[in-house]
Design an enzyme around this catalytic site. Structure first.
Site, PDB file in Angstrom:
ATOM      1  CB  CYS A  97      -0.856  -0.063   1.259  1.00 13.29           C
ATOM      2  SG  CYS A  97      -1.917   1.356   1.483  1.00 13.29           S
ATOM      3  CB  CYS A 104      -4.954  13.518   2.585  1.00 17.99           C
ATOM      4  SG  CYS A 104      -6.282  13.374   1.351  1.00 17.99           S
ATOM      5  N   GLY A 156      -2.791  10.179   1.329  1.00 16.36           N
ATOM      6  CA  GLY A 156      -3.024  11.086   0.211  1.00 16.36           C
ATOM      7  C   GLY A 156      -4.131  10.677  -0.732  1.00 16.36           C
ATOM      8  CD  GLU A 157      -8.202  11.297  -4.039  1.00 12.95           C
ATOM      9  OE1 GLU A 157      -8.834  10.668  -3.191  1.00 12.95           O
ATOM     10  OE2 GLU A 157      -8.066  10.895  -5.215  1.00 12.95           O
ATOM     11  CB  SER A 188      -7.984   3.779  -3.305  1.00 12.07           C
ATOM     12  OG  SER A 188      -9.087   4.082  -2.487  1.00 12.07           O
ATOM     13  CB  SER A 211     -13.275   6.193  -0.448  1.00  8.68           C
ATOM     14  OG  SER A 211     -12.008   5.589  -0.492  1.00  8.68           O
ATOM     15  CG  LEU A 212     -20.372   4.921  -2.064  1.00  2.17           C
ATOM     16  CD1 LEU A 212     -20.524   6.160  -2.916  1.00  2.17           C
ATOM     17  CD2 LEU A 212     -21.152   3.758  -2.688  1.00  2.17           C
ATOM     18  CG  ASN A 287      -8.953  -0.165  10.783  1.00  2.00           C
ATOM     19  OD1 ASN A 287      -9.201  -1.223  11.360  1.00  2.00           O
ATOM     20  ND2 ASN A 287      -8.747  -0.104   9.474  1.00  2.00           N
ATOM     21  CB  CYS A 330      -7.995   1.104   5.926  1.00  2.00           C
ATOM     22  SG  CYS A 330      -7.851  -0.268   4.825  1.00  2.00           S
TER      23      CYS A 330
HETATM   24  N1  SAH Z   1      -7.395   8.900  -0.557  1.00  2.00           N
HETATM   25  C1  SAH Z   1      -7.752   7.682  -1.157  1.00  2.00           C
HETATM   26  C2  SAH Z   1      -6.819   6.542  -0.791  1.00  2.00           C
HETATM   27  C3  SAH Z   1      -6.326   6.486   0.626  1.00  2.00           C
HETATM   28  S1  SAH Z   1      -7.512   6.174   1.886  1.00  2.00           S
HETATM   29  C4  SAH Z   1      -9.173   7.315  -0.803  1.00  2.00           C
HETATM   30  O1  SAH Z   1      -9.764   7.938   0.070  1.00  2.00           O
HETATM   31  O2  SAH Z   1      -9.700   6.427  -1.450  1.00  2.00           O
HETATM   32  C5  SAH Z   1      -7.711   4.414   1.753  1.00  2.00           C
HETATM   33  C6  SAH Z   1      -9.007   3.863   2.337  1.00  2.00           C
HETATM   34  O3  SAH Z   1      -9.007   3.910   3.764  1.00  2.00           O
HETATM   35  C7  SAH Z   1     -10.250   4.634   1.909  1.00  2.00           C
HETATM   36  O4  SAH Z   1     -11.181   3.759   1.326  1.00  2.00           O
HETATM   37  C8  SAH Z   1     -10.818   5.172   3.207  1.00  2.00           C
HETATM   38  O5  SAH Z   1     -12.221   5.249   3.144  1.00  2.00           O
HETATM   39  C9  SAH Z   1     -10.310   4.187   4.219  1.00  2.00           C
HETATM   40  N2  SAH Z   1     -10.231   4.710   5.572  1.00  2.00           N
HETATM   41  C10 SAH Z   1      -9.890   5.956   5.955  1.00  2.00           C
HETATM   42  N3  SAH Z   1      -9.942   6.056   7.306  1.00  2.00           N
HETATM   43  C11 SAH Z   1     -10.311   4.856   7.768  1.00  2.00           C
HETATM   44  C12 SAH Z   1     -10.499   4.304   9.080  1.00  2.00           C
HETATM   45  N4  SAH Z   1     -10.287   5.044  10.164  1.00  2.00           N
HETATM   46  N5  SAH Z   1     -10.862   3.017   9.195  1.00  2.00           N
HETATM   47  C13 SAH Z   1     -11.030   2.241   8.096  1.00  2.00           C
HETATM   48  N6  SAH Z   1     -10.830   2.682   6.840  1.00  2.00           N
HETATM   49  C14 SAH Z   1     -10.488   3.975   6.679  1.00  2.00           C
HETATM   50 FE1  SF4 Z   2      -7.600  11.650   2.098  1.00  2.00          FE
HETATM   51 FE2  SF4 Z   2      -8.463   9.167   1.497  1.00  2.00          FE
HETATM   52 FE3  SF4 Z   2      -8.089   9.905   4.072  1.00  2.00          FE
HETATM   53 FE4  SF4 Z   2     -10.112  10.912   2.670  1.00  2.00          FE
HETATM   54  S1  SF4 Z   2      -9.825   8.747   3.243  1.00  2.00           S
HETATM   55  S2  SF4 Z   2      -8.719  12.091   3.986  1.00  2.00           S
HETATM   56  S3  SF4 Z   2      -9.204  11.110   0.651  1.00  2.00           S
HETATM   57  S4  SF4 Z   2      -6.520   9.734   2.506  1.00  2.00           S
END
Ligand code: SAH
Ligand code: SF4
Length: 358
Positions: A97, A104, A156-157, A188, A211-212, A287, A330
């Site tokens: 990953c 971000c 990051g995004e 993602s 990420s929906l 998480n 995640c």
């Molecule tokens: N920025 C991108 C990729 C990084 S985040 C995005 O948002 O898709 C990767 C994944 O982690 C995303 O699907 C997000 O929804 C999830 N995520 C973020 N915080 C989380 C948490 N506290 N617990 C579980 N998943 C989380």
């Molecule tokens: Fe950035 Fe992805 Fe975290 Fe949202 S979930 S703040 S887009 S890293």
């Protein structure tokens, strides 16, 4: 450098073009980190390279190993920024990953990376070097394993760093370099609609994860501020128009937050929303981390949500947390060592706490 840039560099040095490819292959295919290892170059060429060039742009500051075998690497850039990358072994594959930005800007309410704010984009070298460093580490600790899959799901995004993302994809998939298959790479995104449309027009085609995290706009507005700019209808519109490769499906990530988006009615709305889209849903039980006011639903609530989705015809997978004992799961990537941030986190007031049903 891309291969083209390496060849142009060679020409600018007064060398023949193919020197550029030789050097590039050493770095991206063989993964060497010193010019002295480039045995098909003569000493004068290597001496010149030592003067004008460097290899690699990250250094490994820390490796933490989880009780489940997941490894979190803290890597430091030349300007002293920390980023994180996670190696996740499973039976048949090893997924890495990787991060695309330092911090971000998207500010999802449940995500630890969001609390860092955006420091800067990573350049293509910093994105691909995460893979090369992890590959070296793996070769030392588990010589039988190789990285098989890459997911841009770290800090990051990725679509906020579009050009560097695409360059890094071209480098990692290049046949003369690491040669990773496109179908083994997943990007993602939180759903930057115009950039999704642009990505659909690229020749390099990674898998897409979105990420929906919510079955309707009112919940998504609350937990993902980006939804106020591009709502679910616009996002799904862009995804329906996305030119998917044959036999591929879009992955939707759905972080389950107790009392926020985990009811059976939410599951029913989700199934209805995604009907007709070639997709699967990765359910990710939240998480926990200190900066967000949410709770993970109980195991039975997670089960009930998933069963309801399945009953309504949605293909779902439960993503079990990996590396959560070292804050590597995640949403937990925030440059933390032993639970404490190494840089101050920007903590904002979030939505009201959700009930803890556990
Ligand atoms: N920025 C991108 C990729 C990084 S985040 C995005 O948002 O898709 C990767 C994944 O982690 C995303 O699907 C997000 O929804 C999830 N995520 C973020 N915080 C989380 C948490 N506290 N617990 C579980 N998943 C989380
Ligand atoms: Fe950035 Fe992805 Fe975290 Fe949202 S979930 S703040 S887009 S890293």
């Amino acid at each position: 450098m891309t291969l083209d840039e390496a060849e142009a560099f060679a020409v600018a040095q007064g060398w023949q073009r193919f020197r550029g490819e030789q050097i590039w292959r050493w770095v991206h295919d063989k993964g060497v980190r010193t010019f002295d290892e480039m045995t098909n170059l003569n000493e004068a060429t290597r001496a010149r390279l030592r003067e004008v060039a460097t290899i690699g742009c990250l250094t490994v500051a820390e490796v933490q190993t989880s009780r489940d075998g997941t490894r979190k690497l803290r890597l430091v850039t030349r300007d002293g920024q920390s980023i994180e990358s996670v190696l996740i072994p499973s039976n048949e594959k090893t997924t890495q990953c990787i991060s695309s930005q330092v911090g971000c800007a998207v500010d999802c309410q449940f995500c630890a990376t969001a609390k860092l704010g955006l420091k800067r984009n990573l350049d293509p070298g910093e994105i691909v070097d995460q893979v090369y460093l992890a590959q070296r580490l793996l070769a030392e600790v588990e010589p039988d394993r190789r990285i098989t899959n890459i997911v841009y799901m770290g800090m990051g995004e990725p679509l906020h760093n579009y050009d560097n993302l695409v360059t890094s994809l071209r480098i990692l998939t290049h046949q003369k370099g690491a040669g990773l298959a496109q179908r083994r790479i997943t990007v993602s995104t939180s759903g930057l609609v115009p950039k999704l449309e642009k990505l659909g027009g690229e020749t390099v085609r990674p898998n897409l994860a979105v990420s929906l995290n919510a079955p309707n706009d009112s919940i998504r507005d609350e937990i993902m501020p980006i939804n106020r700019k591009w709502n679910i209808a616009k996002l799904l519109g862009a995804l329906k128009a996305y030119p998917l490769e044959q036999r591929r499906r879009i992955t939707f990530e759905y972080v389950l937050l107790a009392g926020v988006n985990d009811s059976l009615d939410d599951a029913a709305q989700l199934a209805k929303l995604l009907r007709g889209i070639k997709c699967k849903v990765n359910i990710i039980p939240y998480n926990p981390h200190a900066e967000a006011p949410y709770a993970r639903p109980s195991a039975s609530a997670v089960d009930a949500f998933q069963n309801e989705c399945k009953r309504l015809g949605l293909s779902t997978y439960l993503r079990t947390p990996r590396g959560d004992d070292i804050d590597a799961a995640c949403g937990q990537l925030a440059n933390r060592v032993n639970g404490s941030p190494i840089v101050p986190l920007r903590v904002k007031k979030g939505p009201p706490p959700a009930p803890n049903v556990e």
